[in-house]
Design an enzyme around this catalytic site. Structure first.
Site, PDB file in Angstrom:
ATOM      1  N   SER A 258     -26.356   6.928  20.294  1.00  0.00           N
ATOM      2  CA  SER A 258     -27.162   5.689  19.906  1.00  0.00           C
ATOM      3  C   SER A 258     -25.934   3.847  20.107  1.00  0.00           C
ATOM      4  O   SER A 258     -24.874   4.339  19.470  1.00  0.00           O
ATOM      5  CB  SER A 258     -27.561   6.328  18.417  1.00  0.00           C
ATOM      6  N   LYS A 259     -27.326   3.368  19.065  1.00  0.00           N
ATOM      7  CA  LYS A 259     -26.153   1.986  18.606  1.00  0.00           C
ATOM      8  C   LYS A 259     -25.094   1.906  18.262  1.00  0.00           C
ATOM      9  O   LYS A 259     -24.091   1.549  18.623  1.00  0.00           O
ATOM     10  CB  LYS A 259     -27.086   1.142  18.615  1.00  0.00           C
ATOM     11  N   ARG A 260     -25.539   2.681  16.976  1.00  0.00           N
ATOM     12  CA  ARG A 260     -24.553   3.041  15.574  1.00  0.00           C
ATOM     13  C   ARG A 260     -23.250   4.108  16.673  1.00  0.00           C
ATOM     14  O   ARG A 260     -21.676   2.970  16.189  1.00  0.00           O
ATOM     15  CB  ARG A 260     -25.221   3.562  14.820  1.00  0.00           C
ATOM     16  N   ALA A 262     -21.525   2.845  19.388  1.00  0.00           N
ATOM     17  CA  ALA A 262     -20.955   2.581  19.972  1.00  0.00           C
ATOM     18  C   ALA A 262     -20.884   1.169  19.102  1.00  0.00           C
ATOM     19  O   ALA A 262     -18.897   0.888  19.108  1.00  0.00           O
ATOM     20  CB  ALA A 262     -22.593   1.683  20.837  1.00  0.00           C
ATOM     21  N   GLU A 263     -21.154   0.856  17.802  1.00  0.00           N
ATOM     22  CA  GLU A 263     -20.514  -0.045  17.076  1.00  0.00           C
ATOM     23  C   GLU A 263     -19.522   0.883  16.646  1.00  0.00           C
ATOM     24  O   GLU A 263     -18.286   0.391  16.215  1.00  0.00           O
ATOM     25  CB  GLU A 263     -21.863  -0.187  16.287  1.00  0.00           C
TER      26      GLU A 263
END
Ligand code: GLU
Length: 504
Positions: A258-260, A262-263
């Site tokens: 998920s994008k999370r 990556a962050e």
């Protein structure tokens, strides 16, 4: 045999996600392997999610990776248009056929009415069991239906049959079978004249003569519906082959990437930079990845050749790829592995190719010759070419501090200052300040004085670089030049000694 034609069919709802890029890559490789065509079709029927600039981004990203579609909006083949929003008449014709052969029906339930049902009954579905109690063509009179359509209301739903087996062979997963009673009556067309994903997707796969649908696992649940749609449209003998690629999983733990993630881990999820809510977020390109390394990394997310070989150019992938060797189980996204790939590619490149990636800010301090030498020295030690100088700050600046642990352990107050002083005298006499000559002078000094090679070397390294490790010290000295080297050595004697004293 049918011509091999595959498509990548993204929706222009934002930047192209790395998972989408992997799907495009597998399609491209498959097409090239089979002398087929790779089509880029833009699935832009959901006007509410349309994002300006997304189409261009997708094409730029594919091209950066070396994935050039054979047919797309800017380079049309015989099966255009390649944007679904330009094919509306076609969908209208096909939905009319579905309505008249009884495979589909108009439905007029409002969003509130549907919500009420969903709230009242757990897992409520608009399906064979409930459709007769809803507001639709099956329950209203002809006149009522005509009047509502006239008013521009309603949607068209596919009428799923009761208790029929729908099955197909997935090239990766084998036979997939679903009972039609489990499927709901999906909306396939809306009164605004736009089809939904399912109808447009099937109609286009048919008319674009797609032979293989290769897409992400998240579309597997839609596949039985698509198979059924092919049948309703009378194209049962022309269905494409299906292959659903494994999900991309989180770097650690269960679940989808998920994008999370990556962050949290600070890695990019998009090939190129993209403006998210006014904030430019770097992509793999801006992080410093070579496209060849990225595609190599992506190819191994779900596929492997069954050998030890890990470095694969696109050309080699095309030669060795097969859908049979694509795994069913999810592929863990390991950013460290992506970096490893980049480093492997970097190592094979010449210094003269690498210097182009060094930011001007770093390289403008040096002559072209010096930059080349630094690139050569550093290329085994960095992950990204842009960091060739940046990761060795001592090329840009004399050390202001010295690596504490090295000073503590390796700087010997009884000998190290003297070694530096003596070596300064020796270096002063060298006119031709070249690595080999400096090394020779250093060696003879150490031997003549019966010193430990390591102790002497570390004293010099600390003075010149401030750290305990790095590329060849005499090569570094040659790049820095005589004046700078002597200056750092003179300064080092007292500064390192002071730091050592302060530590005790
Ligand atoms: N438009 C879909 C997507 O955004 C395409 C799925 C498919 O390949 O059928 O991924």
């Amino acid at each position: 045999m049918k011509d091999i034609r595959v498509r990548f069919a993204p929706s222009p709802t934002g930047a192209l996600h790395i998972g989408g890029l992997r799907t495009a890559l597998f399609n491209y490789i498959f097409a090239r392997k089979n002398n087929g065509a790779f089509v880029l079709r833009l699935e832009d029927t959901d006007q509410t999610r349309f994002v300006a600039g997304a189409e261009k981004y997708i094409i730029d990203a594919l091209k950066w990776c070396g994935i050039e579609p054979d047919e797309y909006a800017d380079k049309p083949g015989d099966f255009g248009p390649y944007r679904q929003s330009e094919r509306l008449e076609l969908y209208k014709k096909e939905v009319d056929r579905l309505l008249s052969n009884g495979s589909a029906y108009w439905a007029f339930d409002s969003a509130e009415e549907l919500d009420e049902r969903r709230k009242a009954i757990d897992n409520w579905k608009y399906d064979h069991a409930t459709r007769e109690s809803m507001k639709n063509q099956l329950t209203l009179s002809k006149e009522e239906v005509a009047a509502l359509i006239e008013k521009g209301e309603g949607v068209v739903r596919l009428r799923m049959p009761v208790d029929q087996e729908i099955s197909f062979i997935d090239e990766i997963r084998g036979k997939v079978t679903v009972n039609s009673s489990e499927l709901d009556d999906k909306i396939i067309y809306k009164s605004d004249g736009f089809p939904t994903y399912h109808l447009a997707n099937v109609v286009d796969d048919h008319f674009m003569k797609i032979s293989h649908v290769i897409r992400g696992e998240e579309w597997l649940p839609s596949a039985p519906l698509h198979i059924y749609l092919f049948e309703c449209l009378g194209w049962e003998d022309e269905k494409p082959h299906y292959a659903h690629l494994p999900l991309l999983l989180k770097p650690e733990g269960p679940g989808k990437l998920s994008k999370r993630d990556a962050e949290k881990h600070g890695f990019p999820l998009f090939p190129l930079e993209w403006n998210f809510d006014g904030k430019m977020t770097p992509g793999f390109k801006e992080m410093g990845f070579f496209p060849e390394a990225l595609t190599n990394f992506l190819a191994f997310l779900g596929w492997n050749p069954g050998t030890e070989k890990e470095i694969y150019s696109l050309k080699e992938l095309i030669k060795d790829f097969s859908l049979e060797r694509v795994n069913k189980s999810g592929a863990r996204f390991d950013y460290e592995k992506a970096k490893w790939y980049n480093q492997e590619y970097l190592k094979t490149m010449s210094a003269s190719d690498l210097v182009h990636f060094i930011p001007n800010n770093d390289s403008s301090n040096f002559t072209e010759q010096q930059v080349l030498k630094i690139a050569e020295l550093m290329k085994e030690r960095v992950v990204f070419a842009k960091d060739l100088i940046n990761e060795a700050p001592y090329f840009l600046q004399a050390p202001t501090e010295y690596h504490e642990k090295t000073v503590r352990k390796k700087w010997k107050s009884d000998v190290s200052p003297k070694i530096l002083q003596d070596m300064t005298v020796r270096f002063e006499q060298i006119e031709d300040f070249q690595a080999a000559i400096l090394e020779e002078a250093f060696k003879s000094y150490v031997e003549e004085n019966e010193l430990g090679f390591g102790v002497a070397m570390i004293a010099l390294r600390l003075a010149l670089t401030g750290v305990g490790g790095g590329p060849g010290l005499f090569q570094i000295s040659e790049v820095l030049g005589k004046e700078e080297v002597l200056k750092r050595m003179r300064e080092g004697v007292s500064k390192i000694e002071q730091q050592k004293e302060a530590l005790v």
